[in-house]
Design a protein around this motif. Structure first.
Motif, PDB file in Angstrom:
ATOM      1  N   ASN A 201       0.803  -1.233   0.000  1.00  0.00           N
ATOM      2  CA  ASN A 201       0.000   0.000   0.000  1.00  0.00           C
ATOM      3  C   ASN A 201       0.833   1.278   0.000  1.00  0.00           C
ATOM      4  OD1 ASN A 201      -2.451  -1.419  -0.038  1.00  0.00           O
ATOM      5  ND2 ASN A 201      -2.392  -1.664   2.170  1.00  0.00           N
ATOM      6  N   LYS A 202       1.989   1.243  -0.596  1.00  0.00           N
ATOM      7  CA  LYS A 202       2.824   2.436  -0.728  1.00  0.00           C
ATOM      8  C   LYS A 202       3.026   2.734  -2.211  1.00  0.00           C
ATOM      9  CE  LYS A 202       3.756   3.263   3.614  1.00  0.00           C
ATOM     10  NZ  LYS A 202       3.365   4.491   4.279  1.00  0.00           N
ATOM     11  N   VAL A 203       2.788   3.973  -2.569  1.00  0.00           N
ATOM     12  CA  VAL A 203       2.939   4.402  -3.962  1.00  0.00           C
ATOM     13  C   VAL A 203       4.419   4.464  -4.318  1.00  0.00           C
ATOM     14  CG1 VAL A 203       2.539   6.334  -5.555  1.00  0.00           C
ATOM     15  CG2 VAL A 203       0.780   5.697  -3.879  1.00  0.00           C
ATOM     16  N   ASP A 204       4.747   4.024  -5.516  1.00  0.00           N
ATOM     17  CA  ASP A 204       6.111   4.135  -6.022  1.00  0.00           C
ATOM     18  C   ASP A 204       6.252   5.506  -6.682  1.00  0.00           C
ATOM     19  OD1 ASP A 204       8.557   4.006  -7.350  1.00  0.00           O
ATOM     20  OD2 ASP A 204       8.344   1.860  -7.773  1.00  0.00           O
ATOM     21  N   TRP A 205       6.672   6.481  -5.896  1.00  0.00           N
ATOM     22  CA  TRP A 205       6.733   7.873  -6.368  1.00  0.00           C
ATOM     23  C   TRP A 205       7.755   8.060  -7.483  1.00  0.00           C
ATOM     24  CZ3 TRP A 205       2.953  11.062  -5.765  1.00  0.00           C
ATOM     25  CH2 TRP A 205       2.060  10.852  -4.723  1.00  0.00           C
ATOM     26  N   LYS A 206       8.771   7.204  -7.538  1.00  0.00           N
ATOM     27  CA  LYS A 206       9.738   7.305  -8.642  1.00  0.00           C
ATOM     28  C   LYS A 206       9.040   7.059  -9.978  1.00  0.00           C
ATOM     29  CE  LYS A 206      13.859   6.031  -6.030  1.00  0.00           C
ATOM     30  NZ  LYS A 206      14.905   5.031  -5.841  1.00  0.00           N
ATOM     31  N   LYS A 207       8.154   6.083 -10.011  1.00  0.00           N
ATOM     32  CA  LYS A 207       7.416   5.786 -11.241  1.00  0.00           C
ATOM     33  C   LYS A 207       6.426   6.908 -11.571  1.00  0.00           C
ATOM     34  CE  LYS A 207       7.793   0.758 -10.974  1.00  0.00           C
ATOM     35  NZ  LYS A 207       7.053  -0.504 -10.792  1.00  0.00           N
ATOM     36  N   VAL A 208       5.744   7.414 -10.557  1.00  0.00           N
ATOM     37  CA  VAL A 208       4.798   8.515 -10.765  1.00  0.00           C
ATOM     38  C   VAL A 208       5.535   9.715 -11.351  1.00  0.00           C
ATOM     39  CG1 VAL A 208       3.306  10.199  -9.614  1.00  0.00           C
ATOM     40  CG2 VAL A 208       3.172   7.777  -8.967  1.00  0.00           C
ATOM     41  N   LYS A 209       6.650  10.076 -10.733  1.00  0.00           N
ATOM     42  CA  LYS A 209       7.418  11.236 -11.202  1.00  0.00           C
ATOM     43  C   LYS A 209       7.979  11.005 -12.597  1.00  0.00           C
ATOM     44  CE  LYS A 209       8.550  12.960  -6.618  1.00  0.00           C
ATOM     45  NZ  LYS A 209       9.580  13.243  -5.633  1.00  0.00           N
ATOM     46  N   ALA A 210       8.407   9.773 -12.890  1.00  0.00           N
ATOM     47  CA  ALA A 210       8.970   9.468 -14.207  1.00  0.00           C
ATOM     48  C   ALA A 210       7.921   9.614 -15.306  1.00  0.00           C
ATOM     49  CB  ALA A 210       9.553   8.057 -14.219  1.00  0.00           C
ATOM     50  N   MET A 211       6.667   9.363 -14.985  1.00  0.00           N
ATOM     51  CA  MET A 211       5.607   9.503 -15.988  1.00  0.00           C
ATOM     52  C   MET A 211       5.330  10.974 -16.300  1.00  0.00           C
ATOM     53  SD  MET A 211       1.938   7.674 -16.020  1.00  0.00           S
ATOM     54  CE  MET A 211       0.771   7.955 -17.335  1.00  0.00           C
ATOM     55  N   GLY A 212       5.658  11.849 -15.377  1.00  0.00           N
ATOM     56  CA  GLY A 212       5.492  13.276 -15.628  1.00  0.00           C
ATOM     57  C   GLY A 212       4.063  13.756 -15.473  1.00  0.00           C
ATOM     58  N   PRO A 213       3.754  14.899 -16.065  1.00  0.00           N
ATOM     59  CA  PRO A 213       2.438  15.519 -15.899  1.00  0.00           C
ATOM     60  C   PRO A 213       1.271  14.628 -16.339  1.00  0.00           C
ATOM     61  CG  PRO A 213       3.951  17.065 -16.929  1.00  0.00           C
ATOM     62  CD  PRO A 213       4.653  15.742 -16.864  1.00  0.00           C
ATOM     63  N   ARG A 214       1.526  13.733 -17.303  1.00  0.00           N
ATOM     64  CA  ARG A 214       0.451  12.895 -17.832  1.00  0.00           C
ATOM     65  C   ARG A 214      -0.222  12.060 -16.749  1.00  0.00           C
ATOM     66  NH1 ARG A 214       2.180   8.336 -21.149  1.00  0.00           N
ATOM     67  NH2 ARG A 214       0.478   6.987 -20.625  1.00  0.00           N
ATOM     68  N   PHE A 215       0.543  11.606 -15.768  1.00  0.00           N
ATOM     69  CA  PHE A 215      -0.052  10.822 -14.678  1.00  0.00           C
ATOM     70  C   PHE A 215      -1.204  11.591 -14.053  1.00  0.00           C
ATOM     71  CE2 PHE A 215      -0.548   9.795 -10.203  1.00  0.00           C
ATOM     72  CZ  PHE A 215      -0.711   8.427 -10.245  1.00  0.00           C
ATOM     73  N   TRP A 216      -1.003  12.861 -13.820  1.00  0.00           N
ATOM     74  CA  TRP A 216      -1.986  13.704 -13.136  1.00  0.00           C
ATOM     75  C   TRP A 216      -3.080  14.193 -14.075  1.00  0.00           C
ATOM     76  CZ3 TRP A 216      -1.111  13.440  -8.070  1.00  0.00           C
ATOM     77  CH2 TRP A 216       0.176  13.062  -7.671  1.00  0.00           C
ATOM     78  N   SER A 217      -2.716  14.562 -15.287  1.00  0.00           N
ATOM     79  CA  SER A 217      -3.693  15.162 -16.205  1.00  0.00           C
ATOM     80  C   SER A 217      -4.716  14.155 -16.726  1.00  0.00           C
ATOM     81  CB  SER A 217      -2.980  15.838 -17.377  1.00  0.00           C
ATOM     82  OG  SER A 217      -2.321  14.889 -18.188  1.00  0.00           O
ATOM     83  N   GLU A 218      -4.399  12.868 -16.671  1.00  0.00           N
ATOM     84  CA  GLU A 218      -5.300  11.838 -17.190  1.00  0.00           C
ATOM     85  C   GLU A 218      -6.209  11.223 -16.128  1.00  0.00           C
ATOM     86  OE1 GLU A 218      -2.869   8.886 -19.049  1.00  0.00           O
ATOM     87  OE2 GLU A 218      -2.508  10.122 -20.820  1.00  0.00           O
ATOM     88  N   MET A 219      -6.159  11.716 -14.914  1.00  0.00           N
ATOM     89  CA  MET A 219      -6.973  11.109 -13.858  1.00  0.00           C
ATOM     90  C   MET A 219      -8.456  11.252 -14.147  1.00  0.00           C
ATOM     91  SD  MET A 219      -5.341  11.741 -10.164  1.00  0.00           S
ATOM     92  CE  MET A 219      -3.605  11.598  -9.889  1.00  0.00           C
ATOM     93  N   ASP A 220      -9.197  10.274 -13.651  1.00  0.00           N
ATOM     94  CA  ASP A 220     -10.656  10.317 -13.730  1.00  0.00           C
ATOM     95  C   ASP A 220     -11.210  11.029 -12.496  1.00  0.00           C
ATOM     96  OD1 ASP A 220     -10.828   8.814 -16.114  1.00  0.00           O
ATOM     97  OD2 ASP A 220     -10.681   6.927 -14.982  1.00  0.00           O
ATOM     98  N   TRP A 221     -12.429  11.515 -12.642  1.00  0.00           N
ATOM     99  CA  TRP A 221     -13.146  12.073 -11.496  1.00  0.00           C
ATOM    100  C   TRP A 221     -13.424  10.957 -10.487  1.00  0.00           C
ATOM    101  CZ3 TRP A 221     -14.712  17.112 -10.724  1.00  0.00           C
ATOM    102  CH2 TRP A 221     -14.715  17.968 -11.819  1.00  0.00           C
ATOM    103  N   ILE A 222     -13.458  11.292  -9.224  1.00  0.00           N
ATOM    104  CA  ILE A 222     -14.026  10.402  -8.209  1.00  0.00           C
ATOM    105  C   ILE A 222     -15.510  10.265  -8.557  1.00  0.00           C
ATOM    106  CG2 ILE A 222     -14.843  10.449  -5.793  1.00  0.00           C
ATOM    107  CD1 ILE A 222     -12.045   9.574  -5.667  1.00  0.00           C
ATOM    108  N   PRO A 223     -16.118   9.091  -8.415  1.00  0.00           N
ATOM    109  CA  PRO A 223     -17.543   8.971  -8.712  1.00  0.00           C
ATOM    110  C   PRO A 223     -18.374  10.033  -7.968  1.00  0.00           C
ATOM    111  CG  PRO A 223     -16.607   6.799  -8.397  1.00  0.00           C
ATOM    112  CD  PRO A 223     -15.527   7.798  -8.038  1.00  0.00           C
ATOM    113  N   GLY A 224     -19.194  10.725  -8.722  1.00  0.00           N
ATOM    114  CA  GLY A 224     -20.065  11.763  -8.160  1.00  0.00           C
ATOM    115  C   GLY A 224     -19.437  13.131  -8.026  1.00  0.00           C
ATOM    116  N   ALA A 225     -18.125  13.221  -8.181  1.00  0.00           N
ATOM    117  CA  ALA A 225     -17.429  14.488  -7.940  1.00  0.00           C
ATOM    118  C   ALA A 225     -17.733  15.543  -8.999  1.00  0.00           C
ATOM    119  CB  ALA A 225     -15.924  14.266  -7.834  1.00  0.00           C
ATOM    120  N   GLU A 226     -17.853  15.139 -10.241  1.00  0.00           N
ATOM    121  CA  GLU A 226     -18.085  16.126 -11.297  1.00  0.00           C
ATOM    122  C   GLU A 226     -19.434  16.820 -11.099  1.00  0.00           C
ATOM    123  OE1 GLU A 226     -17.806  16.538 -16.155  1.00  0.00           O
ATOM    124  OE2 GLU A 226     -17.928  14.538 -15.272  1.00  0.00           O
ATOM    125  N   LYS A 227     -20.470  16.046 -10.839  1.00  0.00           N
ATOM    126  CA  LYS A 227     -21.798  16.615 -10.581  1.00  0.00           C
ATOM    127  C   LYS A 227     -21.773  17.485  -9.318  1.00  0.00           C
ATOM    128  CE  LYS A 227     -26.550  15.169  -9.658  1.00  0.00           C
ATOM    129  NZ  LYS A 227     -27.427  14.013  -9.401  1.00  0.00           N
TER     130      LYS A 227
END
Length: 159
Positions: free
Chosen positions: A30-56
């Motif tokens: 249950n620990k995120v591999d931040w090296k992989k997240v950082k290596a992916m760059g902005p795309r990791f963050w920009s492609e996220m989906d909404w939490i269910p119900g959050a957009e409404k």
């Protein structure tokens, strides 16, 4: 009154994004591999989906802001530039929201710098909520159900 909304785990589905790319550490559960997240760059963050119900819910909260009920901000912690860039891209692509009302801080605890008796933080992490409350702010812990959160906001506005 000011209302601050967290992004990761509150508006956007961080865990699903980590699962999608299997960005978990193999040496610790249950620990995120931040090296992989950082290596992916902005795309990791920009492609996220909404939490269910959050957009409404976000649209409803924006309607309440337009009625003058409060001033709305996004308050998100991210400690590296590529993450900030990706989150900004997500905001620009997904919602009609002014970037001057988006605040990035480095650590979850830093959100307390925006706390006062007329401010509210909606967040899923005690690491953000507890310091915010200790600094004099009001908190609503996001537990996964945006309908309950919107009802709570409406109730609080009626008090």
């Amino acid at each position: 009154m000011k209302l601050y909304l967290d992004m990761d785990g509150t508006l956007v589905d961080f865990i699903s994004q980590v699962n999608k790319y299997s960005f978990w550490r193999t040496d610790k559960e249950n620990k995120v591999d931040w090296k992989k997240v950082k290596a992916m760059g902005p795309r990791f963050w920009s492609e996220m989906d909404w939490i269910p119900g959050a957009e409404k819910a976000f649209k409803k909260i924006q309607e309440l802001e337009k009625k003058g009920c409060f001033e709305l901000f996004i308050l998100s912690s991210i400690d590296f530039e590529e993450g900030r860039k990706g989150k900004t891209e997500w905001i620009l692509e997904k919602i009609d929201f002014p970037l001057e009302k988006v605040i990035f801080c480095f650590e979850p605890e830093d959100k307390a710098n925006w706390a006062d008796k007329k401010s509210w933080l909606i967040d899923d992490r005690k690491k953000s909520l507890e310091p915010f409350a200790a600094a004099g702010g009001n908190i609503i812990e996001f537990s996964g159900d945006w309908e309950i959160i919107v009802d709570r906001i409406i109730y609080l506005l009626g008090k």
